[in-house]
Design a protein around this motif. Sequence first.
Motif, PDB file in Angstrom:
ATOM      1  N   VAL A  76     -27.940 -17.209 -32.362  1.00  0.00           N
ATOM      2  CA  VAL A  76     -26.556 -16.739 -32.457  1.00  0.00           C
ATOM      3  C   VAL A  76     -26.407 -15.371 -31.794  1.00  0.00           C
ATOM      4  O   VAL A  76     -25.454 -15.129 -31.038  1.00  0.00           O
ATOM      5  N   ALA A  77     -27.348 -14.472 -32.047  1.00  0.00           N
ATOM      6  CA  ALA A  77     -27.252 -13.122 -31.486  1.00  0.00           C
ATOM      7  C   ALA A  77     -27.366 -13.146 -29.963  1.00  0.00           C
ATOM      8  O   ALA A  77     -26.596 -12.478 -29.261  1.00  0.00           O
ATOM      9  N   LEU A  78     -28.308 -13.912 -29.431  1.00  0.00           N
ATOM     10  CA  LEU A  78     -28.504 -13.943 -27.980  1.00  0.00           C
ATOM     11  C   LEU A  78     -27.320 -14.592 -27.267  1.00  0.00           C
ATOM     12  O   LEU A  78     -26.870 -14.104 -26.220  1.00  0.00           O
ATOM     13  N   VAL A  79     -26.818 -15.692 -27.816  1.00  0.00           N
ATOM     14  CA  VAL A  79     -25.654 -16.338 -27.201  1.00  0.00           C
ATOM     15  C   VAL A  79     -24.440 -15.413 -27.259  1.00  0.00           C
ATOM     16  O   VAL A  79     -23.664 -15.318 -26.292  1.00  0.00           O
ATOM     17  N   THR A  80     -24.273 -14.718 -28.376  1.00  0.00           N
ATOM     18  CA  THR A  80     -23.166 -13.767 -28.496  1.00  0.00           C
ATOM     19  C   THR A  80     -23.264 -12.675 -27.445  1.00  0.00           C
ATOM     20  O   THR A  80     -22.267 -12.305 -26.811  1.00  0.00           O
ATOM     21  N   VAL A  81     -24.469 -12.163 -27.232  1.00  0.00           N
ATOM     22  CA  VAL A  81     -24.664 -11.112 -26.232  1.00  0.00           C
ATOM     23  C   VAL A  81     -24.324 -11.624 -24.834  1.00  0.00           C
ATOM     24  O   VAL A  81     -23.600 -10.967 -24.070  1.00  0.00           O
ATOM     25  N   LEU A  82     -24.828 -12.792 -24.478  1.00  0.00           N
ATOM     26  CA  LEU A  82     -24.610 -13.319 -23.129  1.00  0.00           C
ATOM     27  C   LEU A  82     -23.134 -13.613 -22.870  1.00  0.00           C
ATOM     28  O   LEU A  82     -22.576 -13.205 -21.843  1.00  0.00           O
ATOM     29  N   VAL A  83     -22.503 -14.309 -23.795  1.00  0.00           N
ATOM     30  CA  VAL A  83     -21.101 -14.693 -23.590  1.00  0.00           C
ATOM     31  C   VAL A  83     -20.196 -13.466 -23.596  1.00  0.00           C
ATOM     32  O   VAL A  83     -19.329 -13.305 -22.717  1.00  0.00           O
ATOM     33  N   CYS A  88     -16.532  -9.701 -21.325  1.00  0.00           N
ATOM     34  CA  CYS A  88     -16.106  -8.301 -21.372  1.00  0.00           C
ATOM     35  C   CYS A  88     -16.124  -7.668 -19.987  1.00  0.00           C
ATOM     36  O   CYS A  88     -15.212  -6.911 -19.632  1.00  0.00           O
ATOM     37  N   LEU A  89     -17.153  -7.970 -19.206  1.00  0.00           N
ATOM     38  CA  LEU A  89     -17.243  -7.371 -17.874  1.00  0.00           C
ATOM     39  C   LEU A  89     -16.112  -7.853 -16.973  1.00  0.00           C
ATOM     40  O   LEU A  89     -15.454  -7.049 -16.294  1.00  0.00           O
ATOM     41  N   LEU A  90     -15.863  -9.145 -16.961  1.00  0.00           N
ATOM     42  CA  LEU A  90     -14.788  -9.672 -16.116  1.00  0.00           C
ATOM     43  C   LEU A  90     -13.422  -9.171 -16.581  1.00  0.00           C
ATOM     44  O   LEU A  90     -12.561  -8.827 -15.756  1.00  0.00           O
ATOM     45  N   ALA A  91     -13.220  -9.114 -17.895  1.00  0.00           N
ATOM     46  CA  ALA A  91     -11.945  -8.610 -18.407  1.00  0.00           C
ATOM     47  C   ALA A  91     -11.782  -7.124 -18.106  1.00  0.00           C
ATOM     48  O   ALA A  91     -10.675  -6.664 -17.782  1.00  0.00           O
ATOM     49  N   ALA A  92     -12.865  -6.366 -18.194  1.00  0.00           N
ATOM     50  CA  ALA A  92     -12.797  -4.937 -17.893  1.00  0.00           C
ATOM     51  C   ALA A  92     -12.460  -4.704 -16.427  1.00  0.00           C
ATOM     52  O   ALA A  92     -11.677  -3.800 -16.092  1.00  0.00           O
ATOM     53  N   VAL A  93     -13.035  -5.505 -15.546  1.00  0.00           N
ATOM     54  CA  VAL A  93     -12.707  -5.392 -14.123  1.00  0.00           C
ATOM     55  C   VAL A  93     -11.230  -5.713 -13.897  1.00  0.00           C
ATOM     56  O   VAL A  93     -10.538  -5.046 -13.110  1.00  0.00           O
ATOM     57  N   PHE A 152     -14.130  -4.082 -28.494  1.00  0.00           N
ATOM     58  CA  PHE A 152     -14.919  -2.881 -28.196  1.00  0.00           C
ATOM     59  C   PHE A 152     -15.549  -2.971 -26.813  1.00  0.00           C
ATOM     60  O   PHE A 152     -15.564  -1.990 -26.058  1.00  0.00           O
ATOM     61  N   GLY A 153     -16.069  -4.145 -26.466  1.00  0.00           N
ATOM     62  CA  GLY A 153     -16.739  -4.294 -25.183  1.00  0.00           C
ATOM     63  C   GLY A 153     -15.803  -4.104 -24.005  1.00  0.00           C
ATOM     64  O   GLY A 153     -16.140  -3.420 -23.032  1.00  0.00           O
ATOM     65  N   ILE A 154     -14.615  -4.701 -24.074  1.00  0.00           N
ATOM     66  CA  ILE A 154     -13.658  -4.571 -22.973  1.00  0.00           C
ATOM     67  C   ILE A 154     -13.208  -3.120 -22.831  1.00  0.00           C
ATOM     68  O   ILE A 154     -13.139  -2.576 -21.722  1.00  0.00           O
ATOM     69  N   TRP A 155     -12.897  -2.486 -23.953  1.00  0.00           N
ATOM     70  CA  TRP A 155     -12.417  -1.105 -23.895  1.00  0.00           C
ATOM     71  C   TRP A 155     -13.490  -0.166 -23.348  1.00  0.00           C
ATOM     72  O   TRP A 155     -13.207   0.731 -22.556  1.00  0.00           O
ATOM     73  N   MET A 156     -14.726  -0.373 -23.753  1.00  0.00           N
ATOM     74  CA  MET A 156     -15.803   0.505 -23.294  1.00  0.00           C
ATOM     75  C   MET A 156     -16.127   0.263 -21.819  1.00  0.00           C
ATOM     76  O   MET A 156     -16.267   1.210 -21.033  1.00  0.00           O
ATOM     77  N   LEU A 157     -16.230  -1.003 -21.427  1.00  0.00           N
ATOM     78  CA  LEU A 157     -16.565  -1.304 -20.035  1.00  0.00           C
ATOM     79  C   LEU A 157     -15.436  -0.935 -19.084  1.00  0.00           C
ATOM     80  O   LEU A 157     -15.689  -0.633 -17.909  1.00  0.00           O
ATOM     81  N   ARG A 158     -14.220  -0.948 -19.577  1.00  0.00           N
ATOM     82  CA  ARG A 158     -13.102  -0.547 -18.721  1.00  0.00           C
ATOM     83  C   ARG A 158     -13.298   0.879 -18.224  1.00  0.00           C
ATOM     84  O   ARG A 158     -13.014   1.191 -17.060  1.00  0.00           O
ATOM     85  N   GLY A 159     -13.783   1.755 -19.093  1.00  0.00           N
ATOM     86  CA  GLY A 159     -14.030   3.129 -18.676  1.00  0.00           C
ATOM     87  C   GLY A 159     -15.103   3.231 -17.607  1.00  0.00           C
ATOM     88  O   GLY A 159     -14.979   4.017 -16.657  1.00  0.00           O
ATOM     89  N   GLY A 194     -23.215   0.788 -19.020  1.00  0.00           N
ATOM     90  CA  GLY A 194     -22.192   0.393 -19.982  1.00  0.00           C
ATOM     91  C   GLY A 194     -22.372  -1.026 -20.461  1.00  0.00           C
ATOM     92  O   GLY A 194     -22.132  -1.335 -21.637  1.00  0.00           O
ATOM     93  N   LEU A 195     -22.801  -1.907 -19.569  1.00  0.00           N
ATOM     94  CA  LEU A 195     -23.031  -3.295 -19.955  1.00  0.00           C
ATOM     95  C   LEU A 195     -24.178  -3.401 -20.951  1.00  0.00           C
ATOM     96  O   LEU A 195     -24.114  -4.182 -21.907  1.00  0.00           O
ATOM     97  N   VAL A 196     -25.213  -2.609 -20.742  1.00  0.00           N
ATOM     98  CA  VAL A 196     -26.336  -2.598 -21.687  1.00  0.00           C
ATOM     99  C   VAL A 196     -25.883  -2.073 -23.048  1.00  0.00           C
ATOM    100  O   VAL A 196     -26.252  -2.619 -24.101  1.00  0.00           O
ATOM    101  N   ALA A 197     -25.074  -1.022 -23.039  1.00  0.00           N
ATOM    102  CA  ALA A 197     -24.594  -0.448 -24.301  1.00  0.00           C
ATOM    103  C   ALA A 197     -23.740  -1.446 -25.077  1.00  0.00           C
ATOM    104  O   ALA A 197     -23.908  -1.607 -26.295  1.00  0.00           O
ATOM    105  N   THR A 198     -22.832  -2.124 -24.396  1.00  0.00           N
ATOM    106  CA  THR A 198     -21.995  -3.109 -25.080  1.00  0.00           C
ATOM    107  C   THR A 198     -22.815  -4.313 -25.535  1.00  0.00           C
ATOM    108  O   THR A 198     -22.525  -4.903 -26.580  1.00  0.00           O
ATOM    109  N   SER A 199     -23.842  -4.670 -24.780  1.00  0.00           N
ATOM    110  CA  SER A 199     -24.702  -5.784 -25.191  1.00  0.00           C
ATOM    111  C   SER A 199     -25.476  -5.431 -26.454  1.00  0.00           C
ATOM    112  O   SER A 199     -25.646  -6.273 -27.345  1.00  0.00           O
ATOM    113  N   ILE A 200     -25.939  -4.193 -26.536  1.00  0.00           N
ATOM    114  CA  ILE A 200     -26.635  -3.753 -27.750  1.00  0.00           C
ATOM    115  C   ILE A 200     -25.687  -3.791 -28.942  1.00  0.00           C
ATOM    116  O   ILE A 200     -26.060  -4.226 -30.045  1.00  0.00           O
TER     117      ILE A 200
END
Length: 219
Positions: A76-83, A88-93, A152-159, A194-200
């Motif tokens: 569950v944790a790994l799939v959550t991180v990947l998805v 989040c990255l595509l939405a942030a872009v 949180f991921g979208i907002w952080m990666l947007r920056g 930023g991607l690593v931080a949001t993945s963590i």
Amino acid sequence: MNPRPSLASRIGVGIAVAAVLIFTLFPVYWMISSAFDAKASSGGQSLLPQEFTLDNFAFVLTDGGFGTYLRNSAIVALVTVLVSAVVCLLAAVAVARFRFKFRTTVLMMILVVQMVPLEALVIPLFLQVKSLGLLNSIIGLMVVYVALSLAFGIWMLRGFVAAVPVELEEAAYIDGASWWRMFRSILLPLVMPGLVATSIFSFITAWNEFIFAMTILGA
């Protein structure tokens, strides 16, 4: 030159530090002591284990289903991180680079979602998962955890995306790079921290969370 602390003050500081250490470490000691005490399960545990045993560990590893729970948590944790990382990255872009209608509204909604306490989302998300027919399924739990990580991921990666100069992307286009080549060779490496931080963050959310897991898998 600072005056040397008196003996009484040093003793007081030592006692305070010792008290804090005992207060902090005693629960850890009690947990370890209970694990090796044969009388812990019957309520007869003392400060020091009276009967040393490994039966508690044997029960957890065999009849307790620890291996199954650990495997499910890892999946569950790994799939959550990947998805969540991809979404989040595509939405942030999208929100950082493209100008579209209601863009500001979307950003405000993302910010507002982070202000809602998780406890207030238990019933709505439970009903949503139930309507999808995903109760008692780790897939339903993955969907919930991904949803919890997106704001949180979208907002952080947007920056991070907004901090990348647009001129670098334009230079790549001038050199003949496609959007995918520019994204893979220029944008992605620059936003990787930023991607690593949001993945963590996503991993910790999925690994430590208990309320939604108990609600969705125990329904």
